[in-house]
Design an enzyme around this catalytic site. Sequence first.
Site, PDB file in Angstrom:
ATOM      1  N   GLU A  92       0.828  -1.210   0.000  1.00  0.00           N
ATOM      2  CA  GLU A  92       0.000   0.000   0.000  1.00  0.00           C
ATOM      3  C   GLU A  92       0.864   1.263   0.000  1.00  0.00           C
ATOM      4  O   GLU A  92       0.533   2.249  -0.651  1.00  0.00           O
ATOM      5  CB  GLU A  92      -0.967   0.000   1.195  1.00  0.00           C
ATOM      6  CG  GLU A  92      -2.111  -0.989   1.063  1.00  0.00           C
ATOM      7  CD  GLU A  92      -3.000  -0.746  -0.156  1.00  0.00           C
ATOM      8  OE1 GLU A  92      -3.015   0.382  -0.693  1.00  0.00           O
ATOM      9  OE2 GLU A  92      -3.675  -1.694  -0.593  1.00  0.00           O
ATOM     10  N   TYR A 115      -6.264   6.520   4.564  1.00  0.00           N
ATOM     11  CA  TYR A 115      -6.356   5.525   3.489  1.00  0.00           C
ATOM     12  C   TYR A 115      -5.573   4.253   3.846  1.00  0.00           C
ATOM     13  O   TYR A 115      -6.090   3.136   3.750  1.00  0.00           O
ATOM     14  CB  TYR A 115      -5.853   6.080   2.139  1.00  0.00           C
ATOM     15  CG  TYR A 115      -5.711   4.962   1.138  1.00  0.00           C
ATOM     16  CD1 TYR A 115      -6.845   4.409   0.536  1.00  0.00           C
ATOM     17  CD2 TYR A 115      -4.473   4.377   0.865  1.00  0.00           C
ATOM     18  CE1 TYR A 115      -6.750   3.322  -0.321  1.00  0.00           C
ATOM     19  CE2 TYR A 115      -4.366   3.295   0.013  1.00  0.00           C
ATOM     20  CZ  TYR A 115      -5.504   2.775  -0.577  1.00  0.00           C
ATOM     21  OH  TYR A 115      -5.407   1.684  -1.407  1.00  0.00           O
ATOM     22  N   ASP A 150      -9.057   6.495  -1.587  1.00  0.00           N
ATOM     23  CA  ASP A 150      -7.995   7.233  -2.276  1.00  0.00           C
ATOM     24  C   ASP A 150      -8.608   7.893  -3.515  1.00  0.00           C
ATOM     25  O   ASP A 150      -9.827   7.876  -3.709  1.00  0.00           O
ATOM     26  CB  ASP A 150      -6.825   6.310  -2.620  1.00  0.00           C
ATOM     27  CG  ASP A 150      -7.200   5.231  -3.638  1.00  0.00           C
ATOM     28  OD1 ASP A 150      -8.390   5.123  -4.006  1.00  0.00           O
ATOM     29  OD2 ASP A 150      -6.294   4.498  -4.079  1.00  0.00           O
TER      30      ASP A 150
END
Length: 360
Positions: A47, A130, A148
């Site tokens: 991520e 996020y 996002d």
Amino acid sequence: MKENLQQILAHFHIELFQHDLIQWFQAEKRDLPWRKEKDPYKIWVSEVMLQQTRVDTVIPYFYQFIEKFPTLDALADAEEEEVLKVWEGLGYYSRIRHLHAAVKEVKEKYGGRVPASKEQFSSLKGVGPYTTGAVLSIAYDIPEPAVDGNVMRVLSRIFYITDDIAKGSTRKKFEQIVSHIIAHDNPSDFNQALMELGALICTPKNPSCLLCPVQRHCRAFAEGVEKQLPIKTKAKAPKHVAFRAVVLVNEEGRILIEKRPSSGLLANLWQLPNDEHAPTLNEQEFIKEISERYHVLIRSMERIDTFEHVFSHIVWHIEAYKAKALQLQIDRKTTKWVTADELKQYAFPVIYQKIWQAYE
């Protein structure tokens, strides 16, 4: 906001939407290396890498990074120089510095186990809403929103929302929407499906609406305005900065490299001698500046080429040279004379790698 949310969700078939979205994802999802297991550390690394960077670019870096640091403890115990070298070329280096600091904290405070608590995980260095939502939902099946730019684009179209997605208040609105529509029995697939939809179908310029699994839920498609969404104010034009850099080679064939400051743009990476701080010098002034600043006597200098690198807020134009120099001082704290082989061990910004390749 509450009333607004009720209006947005009025007549929206949440369970049917969840079913259509997740069924499509399970059939069509891409085979990505971080999806092979539910390891929170690996999901977290992926991520962080995927922020501002395309999936195709990330895949080889992810393999290389996990091979070098297979566990959270391995990354926590590594030296910063070593970590930056493995990240070299991915850019946005504050991401890896924050991740490195955060995993050290996880090792120290939580015994090396990524916390499954929103409060604990979101308090770690560099972990925003996020990343919190993505890691907790994908790794631990906790129904947290992961919103996002991709997800905001998808939801702007699904719900026909014309708020400016560049504003923080709009992100919060979408987080509230996802909190209401997320599949509590499968938050991992739900969040990944929204991301996947944005990447493969609901793309920025030409969305493939005829292939979309949730087309019947999409209000923008029904109105024929999907290409006009999302609304996003344009960022300021980047600032252009021109300066010179030089490959300085001493009489033994060693090359002078310099460490950048520990804060600011490209902090702690290595670079070639340059006049970035005084870019208006003419060639003779440049030679004088480099000679005095780096304690060398330049014997000859030749132009290599001009190189450009675009950051999010600034564009560098570097005119690169190669020069033979007499070394007047031994290594200082921030500079080193290294062989061409030794140079490969240090992490350099991409533009300096290109200058070095052109020199070679």
